[in-house]
Design a protein around this motif. Structure first.
Motif, PDB file in Angstrom:
ATOM      1  N   ALA A  72      29.324  40.546  38.403  1.00  0.00           N
ATOM      2  CA  ALA A  72      30.205  39.733  39.239  1.00  0.00           C
ATOM      3  C   ALA A  72      31.397  39.335  38.386  1.00  0.00           C
ATOM      4  CB  ALA A  72      29.478  38.503  39.758  1.00  0.00           C
ATOM      5  N   LEU A  73      32.568  39.858  38.719  1.00  0.00           N
ATOM      6  CA  LEU A  73      33.769  39.580  37.919  1.00  0.00           C
ATOM      7  C   LEU A  73      34.528  38.412  38.511  1.00  0.00           C
ATOM      8  CD1 LEU A  73      35.086  43.198  37.348  1.00  0.00           C
ATOM      9  CD2 LEU A  73      33.714  41.815  35.825  1.00  0.00           C
ATOM     10  N   GLY A  74      34.664  37.343  37.761  1.00  0.00           N
ATOM     11  CA  GLY A  74      35.462  36.219  38.226  1.00  0.00           C
ATOM     12  C   GLY A  74      34.805  35.482  39.374  1.00  0.00           C
ATOM     13  N   THR A  75      35.552  34.590  39.983  1.00  0.00           N
ATOM     14  CA  THR A  75      35.000  33.776  41.061  1.00  0.00           C
ATOM     15  C   THR A  75      35.851  33.827  42.327  1.00  0.00           C
ATOM     16  OG1 THR A  75      36.203  31.855  40.196  1.00  0.00           O
ATOM     17  CG2 THR A  75      33.929  32.151  39.457  1.00  0.00           C
ATOM     18  N   GLY A  76      36.958  34.535  42.293  1.00  0.00           N
ATOM     19  CA  GLY A  76      37.834  34.581  43.462  1.00  0.00           C
ATOM     20  C   GLY A  76      37.723  35.909  44.186  1.00  0.00           C
ATOM     21  N   LEU A  77      38.590  36.114  45.169  1.00  0.00           N
ATOM     22  CA  LEU A  77      38.560  37.351  45.935  1.00  0.00           C
ATOM     23  C   LEU A  77      38.861  38.559  45.068  1.00  0.00           C
ATOM     24  CD1 LEU A  77      40.395  36.340  49.231  1.00  0.00           C
ATOM     25  CD2 LEU A  77      37.959  36.687  48.883  1.00  0.00           C
ATOM     26  N   ASP A  78      39.643  38.370  43.997  1.00  0.00           N
ATOM     27  CA  ASP A  78      40.000  39.508  43.166  1.00  0.00           C
ATOM     28  C   ASP A  78      38.892  39.871  42.180  1.00  0.00           C
ATOM     29  OD1 ASP A  78      40.230  37.571  41.067  1.00  0.00           O
ATOM     30  OD2 ASP A  78      42.294  37.217  41.678  1.00  0.00           O
ATOM     31  N   HIS A  79      37.908  39.004  41.978  1.00  0.00           N
ATOM     32  CA  HIS A  79      36.779  39.267  41.085  1.00  0.00           C
ATOM     33  C   HIS A  79      37.228  39.630  39.669  1.00  0.00           C
ATOM     34  CE1 HIS A  79      33.574  39.016  44.101  1.00  0.00           C
ATOM     35  NE2 HIS A  79      34.493  39.460  44.910  1.00  0.00           N
ATOM     36  N   ASP A  80      38.374  39.161  39.283  1.00  0.00           N
ATOM     37  CA  ASP A  80      38.869  39.455  37.943  1.00  0.00           C
ATOM     38  C   ASP A  80      39.840  38.342  37.543  1.00  0.00           C
ATOM     39  OD1 ASP A  80      39.872  40.422  35.603  1.00  0.00           O
ATOM     40  OD2 ASP A  80      41.123  41.948  36.525  1.00  0.00           O
ATOM     41  N   ASN A  81      39.403  37.466  36.645  1.00  0.00           N
ATOM     42  CA  ASN A  81      40.291  36.377  36.206  1.00  0.00           C
ATOM     43  C   ASN A  81      40.739  36.572  34.768  1.00  0.00           C
ATOM     44  OD1 ASN A  81      37.925  35.920  34.901  1.00  0.00           O
ATOM     45  ND2 ASN A  81      37.474  33.929  35.841  1.00  0.00           N
ATOM     46  N   ASN A  82      40.768  37.826  34.333  1.00  0.00           N
ATOM     47  CA  ASN A  82      41.181  38.151  32.979  1.00  0.00           C
ATOM     48  C   ASN A  82      42.701  38.315  32.944  1.00  0.00           C
ATOM     49  OD1 ASN A  82      41.673  39.361  30.448  1.00  0.00           O
ATOM     50  ND2 ASN A  82      39.639  40.259  30.431  1.00  0.00           N
ATOM     51  N   PRO A  83      43.415  37.576  32.115  1.00  0.00           N
ATOM     52  CA  PRO A  83      44.879  37.703  32.083  1.00  0.00           C
ATOM     53  C   PRO A  83      45.354  39.050  31.559  1.00  0.00           C
ATOM     54  CG  PRO A  83      44.106  36.302  30.289  1.00  0.00           C
ATOM     55  CD  PRO A  83      42.916  36.555  31.167  1.00  0.00           C
ATOM     56  N   GLY A  84      44.440  39.852  30.994  1.00  0.00           N
ATOM     57  CA  GLY A  84      44.838  41.167  30.480  1.00  0.00           C
ATOM     58  C   GLY A  84      45.097  42.182  31.564  1.00  0.00           C
ATOM     59  N   THR A  85      44.721  41.914  32.787  1.00  0.00           N
ATOM     60  CA  THR A  85      44.948  42.862  33.872  1.00  0.00           C
ATOM     61  C   THR A  85      45.530  42.153  35.081  1.00  0.00           C
ATOM     62  OG1 THR A  85      42.731  42.505  34.751  1.00  0.00           O
ATOM     63  CG2 THR A  85      42.983  44.309  33.203  1.00  0.00           C
ATOM     64  N   ASP A  86      46.149  42.950  35.944  1.00  0.00           N
ATOM     65  CA  ASP A  86      46.542  42.416  37.244  1.00  0.00           C
ATOM     66  C   ASP A  86      45.267  42.123  38.027  1.00  0.00           C
ATOM     67  OD1 ASP A  86      49.203  42.819  36.632  1.00  0.00           O
ATOM     68  OD2 ASP A  86      49.168  44.881  37.373  1.00  0.00           O
ATOM     69  N   PRO A  87      45.232  41.024  38.791  1.00  0.00           N
ATOM     70  CA  PRO A  87      44.020  40.708  39.548  1.00  0.00           C
ATOM     71  C   PRO A  87      43.640  41.856  40.472  1.00  0.00           C
ATOM     72  CG  PRO A  87      45.526  38.852  39.551  1.00  0.00           C
ATOM     73  CD  PRO A  87      46.275  40.017  38.958  1.00  0.00           C
ATOM     74  N   ILE A  88      42.383  42.239  40.430  1.00  0.00           N
ATOM     75  CA  ILE A  88      41.925  43.334  41.283  1.00  0.00           C
ATOM     76  C   ILE A  88      40.440  43.194  41.536  1.00  0.00           C
ATOM     77  CG2 ILE A  88      41.397  44.943  39.395  1.00  0.00           C
ATOM     78  CD1 ILE A  88      42.606  47.140  41.188  1.00  0.00           C
ATOM     79  N   ASP A  89      40.046  43.525  42.738  1.00  0.00           N
ATOM     80  CA  ASP A  89      38.648  43.515  43.136  1.00  0.00           C
ATOM     81  C   ASP A  89      38.047  44.858  42.758  1.00  0.00           C
ATOM     82  OD1 ASP A  89      36.231  43.572  44.486  1.00  0.00           O
ATOM     83  OD2 ASP A  89      37.000  42.575  46.252  1.00  0.00           O
ATOM     84  N   TYR A  90      36.913  44.866  42.054  1.00  0.00           N
ATOM     85  CA  TYR A  90      36.347  46.148  41.628  1.00  0.00           C
ATOM     86  C   TYR A  90      35.360  46.704  42.646  1.00  0.00           C
ATOM     87  CZ  TYR A  90      31.647  44.496  40.407  1.00  0.00           C
ATOM     88  OH  TYR A  90      30.374  44.018  40.454  1.00  0.00           O
ATOM     89  N   PHE A  91      35.038  45.946  43.702  1.00  0.00           N
ATOM     90  CA  PHE A  91      34.126  46.478  44.708  1.00  0.00           C
ATOM     91  C   PHE A  91      34.755  47.683  45.404  1.00  0.00           C
ATOM     92  CE2 PHE A  91      30.352  44.070  44.864  1.00  0.00           C
ATOM     93  CZ  PHE A  91      30.639  42.807  44.358  1.00  0.00           C
ATOM     94  N   PRO A  92      33.951  48.717  45.710  1.00  0.00           N
ATOM     95  CA  PRO A  92      34.517  49.962  46.246  1.00  0.00           C
ATOM     96  C   PRO A  92      35.310  49.797  47.533  1.00  0.00           C
ATOM     97  CG  PRO A  92      32.261  50.315  45.510  1.00  0.00           C
ATOM     98  CD  PRO A  92      32.508  48.838  45.432  1.00  0.00           C
ATOM     99  N   VAL A  93      34.707  49.177  48.554  1.00  0.00           N
ATOM    100  CA  VAL A  93      35.356  49.046  49.860  1.00  0.00           C
ATOM    101  C   VAL A  93      35.080  47.655  50.421  1.00  0.00           C
ATOM    102  CG1 VAL A  93      35.495  49.901  52.222  1.00  0.00           C
ATOM    103  CG2 VAL A  93      35.118  51.506  50.359  1.00  0.00           C
ATOM    104  N   SER A  94      36.107  47.013  50.947  1.00  0.00           N
ATOM    105  CA  SER A  94      35.957  45.724  51.611  1.00  0.00           C
ATOM    106  C   SER A  94      36.719  45.757  52.926  1.00  0.00           C
ATOM    107  CB  SER A  94      36.486  44.581  50.735  1.00  0.00           C
ATOM    108  OG  SER A  94      35.777  44.506  49.513  1.00  0.00           O
ATOM    109  N   ILE A  95      36.255  44.961  53.893  1.00  0.00           N
ATOM    110  CA  ILE A  95      36.883  44.886  55.209  1.00  0.00           C
ATOM    111  C   ILE A  95      37.239  43.435  55.511  1.00  0.00           C
ATOM    112  CG2 ILE A  95      36.604  45.303  57.686  1.00  0.00           C
ATOM    113  CD1 ILE A  95      34.414  47.357  56.941  1.00  0.00           C
ATOM    114  N   ILE A  96      38.467  43.216  55.966  1.00  0.00           N
ATOM    115  CA  ILE A  96      38.863  41.906  56.489  1.00  0.00           C
ATOM    116  C   ILE A  96      38.888  42.027  58.006  1.00  0.00           C
ATOM    117  CG2 ILE A  96      40.632  40.125  56.549  1.00  0.00           C
ATOM    118  CD1 ILE A  96      41.553  41.039  53.813  1.00  0.00           C
ATOM    119  N   ASP A  97      38.013  41.317  58.679  1.00  0.00           N
ATOM    120  CA  ASP A  97      37.884  41.427  60.128  1.00  0.00           C
ATOM    121  C   ASP A  97      39.069  40.770  60.834  1.00  0.00           C
ATOM    122  OD1 ASP A  97      35.976  42.117  62.430  1.00  0.00           O
ATOM    123  OD2 ASP A  97      36.494  40.030  62.843  1.00  0.00           O
ATOM    124  N   GLY A  98      39.597  41.449  61.850  1.00  0.00           N
ATOM    125  CA  GLY A  98      40.654  40.870  62.664  1.00  0.00           C
ATOM    126  C   GLY A  98      40.067  39.895  63.673  1.00  0.00           C
ATOM    127  N   ALA A  99      40.578  38.691  63.733  1.00  0.00           N
ATOM    128  CA  ALA A  99      40.010  37.661  64.602  1.00  0.00           C
ATOM    129  C   ALA A  99      40.232  38.001  66.077  1.00  0.00           C
ATOM    130  CB  ALA A  99      40.631  36.304  64.281  1.00  0.00           C
TER     131      ALA A  99
END
Length: 354
Positions: free
Chosen positions: A87-114
């Motif tokens: 589990a990388l980080g605690t936010g949606l990007d799962h990466d709070n390392n300043p050495g990289t641009d924030p990015i989620d490492y999970f393969p695929v995610s879906i944001i549902d349209g309301a």
């Protein structure tokens, strides 16, 4: 000599004949114009359907290509330090390392349209030549890591450092000349002797979404027109040790809404495929509402009527689509629905390391 009177008679059209001729001519013009208008409308309708077919096929191909390569570059085959248990980080990007641009490492995610609006599909993948083969840290001095392999990280590569169930991401800032076993990173968070290092190349994020002007975009770049809605669902296995899909779920509810804490690591590791529907409309609007263009009659029926993503069941209902959210005049257009199931092959092949 007698005078003779010659009378010449001139023939022509009478007023009645002229009126009849004009009437026939007007009727011919009227019929010809009606046929021409009908031909033009039919041509435009067929052209619109053809354009919709083209847009749908192109869109589906581009999405399939991205999703099929999801998670490429991650060290999924690493049995000692498996990336998908981190589990990388605690936010949606799962990466709070300043050495990289924030990015989620999970393969695929879906944001549902309301309320039936279009979904957003997020895909992550790398492009490393090594395919994410991990190396072990033999020694380190600050941010300089000496690896047990010269598999060839390049300057600028994204790097995943895995140590048990703890991971971080950083970037390669320098590779000393003539020494491929050493890399210098922007930050060495979580690095330790024995930890695994995988160079992911350019680990990128692709976001597919539709716009208010009926465009399909990838990272806000238009890739197809007249795409009204994108709907997606997760295909789930019962547990991480199985590759058999047993259910389909929308990206909503307490377990699947895209937030800082959901889906959980365990749930995301059950995802084996993505089911997608693209609703594409003709480019030409009809003057009158089209009677057969109606909303989907059922999300659970085996043979629903109307514009539906796919046939659902009570256990696995189809996603709700509300085309009126995109355009109040939606019933003046003709639609085609393109549907497919895309297996997450990199995750399926790494089942034992999830």
């Amino acid at each position: 000599m007698k005078n003779r009177l010659y009378v010449y008679r001139y023939s022509g059209f009478s007023l009645i004949e002229l009126m009849i001729g004009l009437t026939i001519g007007l009727a011919v013009v009227l019929v010809s114009t009606s046929l021409y208008v009908s031909f033009v409308q039919s041509r435009e309708r067929n052209s619109g359907v053809t354009n919709a077919q083209t847009s749908g096929n192109i869109s589906l191909y581009l999405i399939q290509r991205r999703v099929a390569n999801a998670a490429f570059g991650l060290p999924l085959q690493n049995k000692k330090n498996p990336a998908m248990r981190c589990a990388l980080g605690t936010g949606l990007d799962h990466d709070n390392n300043p050495g990289t641009d924030p990015i989620d490492y999970f393969p695929v995610s879906i944001i549902d349209g309301a309320n039936g609006a279009s979904d957003t599909l997020i895909v992550h993948q790398g492009d490393a030549d090594t395919g994410g083969i991990p190396a072990r840290i033999n020694s380190m001095a600050g941010n300089t890591l000496t690896l047990n392999s010269n598999f060839g990280c390049k300057n600028g590569d994204a790097v995943m450092i895995s140590n048990g169930s703890s991971c971080s991401m950083t970037k390669v800032t320098n590779v000393p000349a003539g020494n491929n076993t050493d890399i210098v990173t922007a930050a060495a968070t979580n690095a330790a002797i024995g930890a695994s290092v995988a160079c992911l190349g350019n680990f990128s994020e692709s976001r597919f979404a539709t716009t208010a002007s009926q465009k399909l975009t990838e990272n806000q770049r238009e890739i197809a027109s007249d795409v009204v809605s994108l709907q997606a669902q997760y295909g789930l296995a019962n547990d991480v040790n199985s590759n058999q899909i047993t259910s389909w779920v929308d990206a909503k509810g307490n377990d699947w809404t895209y937030t800082a804490t959901t889906p959980t690591l365990a749930n995301r590791n059950r995802i084996r495929a993505i089911r997608i529907a693209l609703v594409v409309r003709s480019s030409q609007a009809e003057r009158e509402e089209i009677p057969e263009v109606v909303s989907c009659s059922s999300l659970t029926a085996a043979k629903p009527n109307g514009i539906c993503a796919w046939a659902g069941t009570s256990a696995d209902p189809a996603p709700l689509m509300n085309l009126a959210l995109q355009d109040p005049d939606w019933r003046h257009y003709r639609y085609r629905v393109f549907e497919t199931i895309i297996p997450l092959r990199n995750i399926i092949w790494a089942r034992g390391n999830l």
